[in-house]
Design an enzyme around this catalytic site. Structure first.
Site, PDB file in Angstrom:
ATOM      1  N   CYS A 187     -30.659   7.544   4.952  1.00 43.06           N
ATOM      2  CA  CYS A 187     -32.092   7.273   4.819  1.00 43.06           C
ATOM      3  C   CYS A 187     -31.911   9.312   4.581  1.00 43.06           C
ATOM      4  O   CYS A 187     -33.207   9.296   4.052  1.00 43.06           O
ATOM      5  CB  CYS A 187     -32.988   6.061   5.503  1.00 43.06           C
ATOM      6  N   GLU A 209     -25.467  -7.360   9.982  1.00 42.67           N
ATOM      7  CA  GLU A 209     -24.325  -8.298   9.772  1.00 42.67           C
ATOM      8  C   GLU A 209     -23.121  -7.851   9.065  1.00 42.67           C
ATOM      9  O   GLU A 209     -21.656  -8.081   9.989  1.00 42.67           O
ATOM     10  CB  GLU A 209     -24.288 -10.006   9.491  1.00 42.67           C
ATOM     11  N   LYS A 210     -23.546  -6.754   8.726  1.00 42.34           N
ATOM     12  CA  LYS A 210     -22.123  -5.732   8.268  1.00 42.34           C
ATOM     13  C   LYS A 210     -21.058  -5.224   9.889  1.00 42.34           C
ATOM     14  O   LYS A 210     -19.744  -5.152   9.815  1.00 42.34           O
ATOM     15  CB  LYS A 210     -22.468  -4.719   7.074  1.00 42.34           C
ATOM     16  N   PHE A 257     -27.489  -1.160   8.381  1.00 40.94           N
ATOM     17  CA  PHE A 257     -25.845  -0.940   8.995  1.00 40.94           C
ATOM     18  C   PHE A 257     -25.656   0.423   9.069  1.00 40.94           C
ATOM     19  O   PHE A 257     -24.647   0.817   9.371  1.00 40.94           O
ATOM     20  CB  PHE A 257     -25.261  -1.995   7.379  1.00 40.94           C
ATOM     21  N   GLU A 305     -32.575   4.989  -5.184  1.00 39.75           N
ATOM     22  CA  GLU A 305     -31.514   5.283  -3.871  1.00 39.75           C
ATOM     23  C   GLU A 305     -29.901   5.069  -4.082  1.00 39.75           C
ATOM     24  O   GLU A 305     -29.609   3.791  -3.856  1.00 39.75           O
ATOM     25  CB  GLU A 305     -31.994   5.109  -3.153  1.00 39.75           C
ATOM     26  N   LYS A 315     -31.642  -8.203  16.419  1.00 37.53           N
ATOM     27  CA  LYS A 315     -30.986  -8.112  15.095  1.00 37.53           C
ATOM     28  C   LYS A 315     -29.825  -7.007  14.731  1.00 37.53           C
ATOM     29  O   LYS A 315     -30.201  -6.877  13.805  1.00 37.53           O
ATOM     30  CB  LYS A 315     -30.981  -9.463  13.877  1.00 37.53           C
ATOM     31  N   SER A 332     -33.527  -1.621   3.377  1.00 33.97           N
ATOM     32  CA  SER A 332     -33.772  -1.183   1.966  1.00 33.97           C
ATOM     33  C   SER A 332     -35.507  -2.109   1.893  1.00 33.97           C
ATOM     34  O   SER A 332     -35.942  -2.553   2.693  1.00 33.97           O
ATOM     35  CB  SER A 332     -33.147  -1.812   1.015  1.00 33.97           C
TER      36      SER A 332
END
Length: 542
Positions: A324, A219-220, A192, A424, A216, A269
């Protein structure tokens, strides 16, 4: 070709009418209008799949709302792609592959040349969508798009990047050479936090190498991927070369399991990344998986004070810490107090607001759940003995009281056994640690399981050289806080931050999306009566 048109939809807040929603209409078009009472607003539009060159509404009745993190208003609804629709997308990519792989590479490059032009044309549109769905400031959203655009520009030179090797006449007129060929259908699974940059890390390199692609998005915040796909088609990408499906774990597992998909790119993640790496590798697929991070900065006493403070504040709190490559931990060599006091003062000056506001330095985190997790980790640090120098948990932004806002937060006296250090945090939280020596500081960094990035701030060339040699991290910054490589290098995370053999973009990215074929050829007339030799052929006579 269906043309998506995007603009700002005005939404109410308690103080004034402000631009805050940037949403897909049911016709896949956008309009600008005055705010309406909530009872009269249309239902959030459904985000389409892209299958075989057509934007199509999913038949799934299961959807996830895309929520503006500053207002909690639903921007759109993402359908959970059905199994039949997923198979149709893979089938479209598989059918498009033979013609696309045989398309001259110069033609594929020209599509990328046009795509980069169109991205520049619509960068404001993309940034507005990102800010609405993800929450980052408009300035940061422009940077999101631009860093992805640089990869598109790099892909425009694919003819050179994809060159093989050739050695003539190694023995008796025998010519061996190697060529790089596309794999087939590839897939990308996106996070996201960079809705434009990460998709642009993936599909432009893959398709310019001659592959077809299944994307893909998160979805957020899927809107940027839809816009980019529409631009790619406008640039001339043939039907079926790029396809988009939506969903969560079911679609991810389908991507891992489908025998037609040859390679998977993932950013996200560690839990999801290792699941994808293990499951897809077991099926014989190539996987590049960029995962979690705990990036450190070592600050030596001789570092330039102003430049270092500016770098730490920007890299620690930019994008609300949802990078990240964010610098989440700073290790001061020597007494940290004077540094920490100045850090607090600079962090206090940052403005937390909706990303749409022109003076915002950082916007909200992505969701209520993300905010709760960040706050929990802050509290765990306090309970473990860390000193809370600056607390941003209770910040309230006028006009956006329901937003997922966390202000800059600084914890001091952090030790390696604290949960806030081991996890994290992925929020605007800077952890301060102390080391008695440069060697101790390096050991702190190297003992951490992650290896995405690390930085040092110093005026000493000798110290910088020692750091770059001994530090165990993929990306190293010397007086550079976020050392993300430009596209002609590769994003080289290591240790627990990366799973796979070939990294993203650069030469490694081209190698990931291609396979080597070696050809050995010989053309000669054999003299009459030549006998058959069953000896192992060699390149020289003994």
């Amino acid at each position: 070709m269906l043309l998506l048109r995007f603009s700002i939809q005005r939404a109410r807040n308690l103080k004034a009418l402000k631009p805050s929603i940037f949403a897909l209409r049911s016709s896949y078009c956008f309009s600008t209008g005055a705010a309406e009472p909530s009872s009269r607003l249309p239902s959030p539009p459904r985000v389409p799949n892209l299958i075989g060159g057509k934007f199509v509404d999913s038949q799934s009745s299961s959807t996830i709302d895309v929520i503006n993190p500053a207002t909690q208003e639903a921007v759109s609804r993402v359908p959970l792609t059905t199994n039949e629709e997923f198979r149709a997308a893979v089938s479209a990519a598989k059918q498009a592959f033979p013609a696309w792989r045989n398309t001259p590479i110069t033609t594929r490059q020209r599509v990328m040349l046009k795509l980069q032009e169109l991205i520049r044309r619509d960068i404001d549109k993309l940034a507005m969508n990102i800010t609405t769905e993800q929450g980052k400031t408009l300035k940061d959203a422009h940077g999101d798009v631009f860093r992805g655009l640089e990869v598109v520009e790099h892909a425009c030179g694919m003819a050179t990047l994809q060159m093989g090797e050739y050695v003539p006449n190694v023995s008796n007129g025998m010519d061996p050479f190697s060529i790089r060929e596309p794999l087939g259908v590839c897939a990308g699974i996106c996070p996201f936090n960079f809705p434009a940059m990460i998709p642009l890390w993936m599909f432009p390199v893959a398709v310019t190498c001659g592959n077809t692609f299944i994307l893909k998005p998160s979805e957020k915040d899927p809107g940027a991927s839809i816009i980019l796909a529409e631009l790619a088609m406008e640039a001339g990408l043939p039907d079926g070369v790029l396809n988009i499906v939506h969903g969560t774990s079911d679609v991810v597992n389908a991507i891992c399991d489908d025998d037609n998909i040859r390679a998977i790119s993932f950013v996200g993640s560690n839990t999801a990344g290792m699941h994808i790496y293990s499951r897809a590798s077991a099926k014989g697929k190539r996987v590049q998986s960029n995962m979690g991070a705990k990036n450190h900065a070592i600050v030596l006493p001789d570092a330039n004070v102003d430049a270092t403070l500016n770098a730490l504040v920007a890299a620690g709190f930019g994008a609300a810490g949802q990078r990240c490559m964010a610098l989440s931990t700073v290790v001061f060599v020597g007494d940290p107090q004077s540094w920490e006091n100045k850090l607090v003062e600079r962090a206090k000056s940052l403005k937390v607001n909706s990303g749409m506001e022109p003076d915002a330095d950082l916007g909200p985190v992505i969701s209520k759940q993300a905010k709760e997790r960040v706050c929990r980790l802050i509290q765990s640090g306090v309970e473990s003995g860390a000193r809370l120098l600056l607390d941003g948990r209770n910040i309230v932004v006028p006009g956006f009281e329901r937003g997922n806002f966390i202000g800059p937060t600084i914890l001091s006296g952090v030790t390696a056994d604290m949960e806030c250090y081991k996890e994290e945090i992925f929020g605007p939280v800077l952890l301060c640690m102390e080391a008695g020596s440069f060697e101790e500081a390096i050991n702190i960094l190297n003992r951490n399981k992650y290896g995405n990035g690390a930085a040092i701030f110093t005026a000493s060339g000798a110290a910088a050289r020692k750091f770059q040699t001994e530090i165990e991290a993929g990306q190293v910054g010397i007086n550079v806080p976020i050392p993300v490589p430009l596209p002609f290098f590769s994003f080289t995370g290591s240790k627990a931050s990366f799973a796979g053999d070939l990294n993203f973009y650069g030469k490694a990215g081209v190698n990931f999306y291609t396979q080597i074929k070696t050809v050995t050829q010989q053309w000669k007339d054999l003299p009459g009566g030549s006998g058959v030799s069953l000896a192992m052929p060699t390149s020289q006579k003994l």
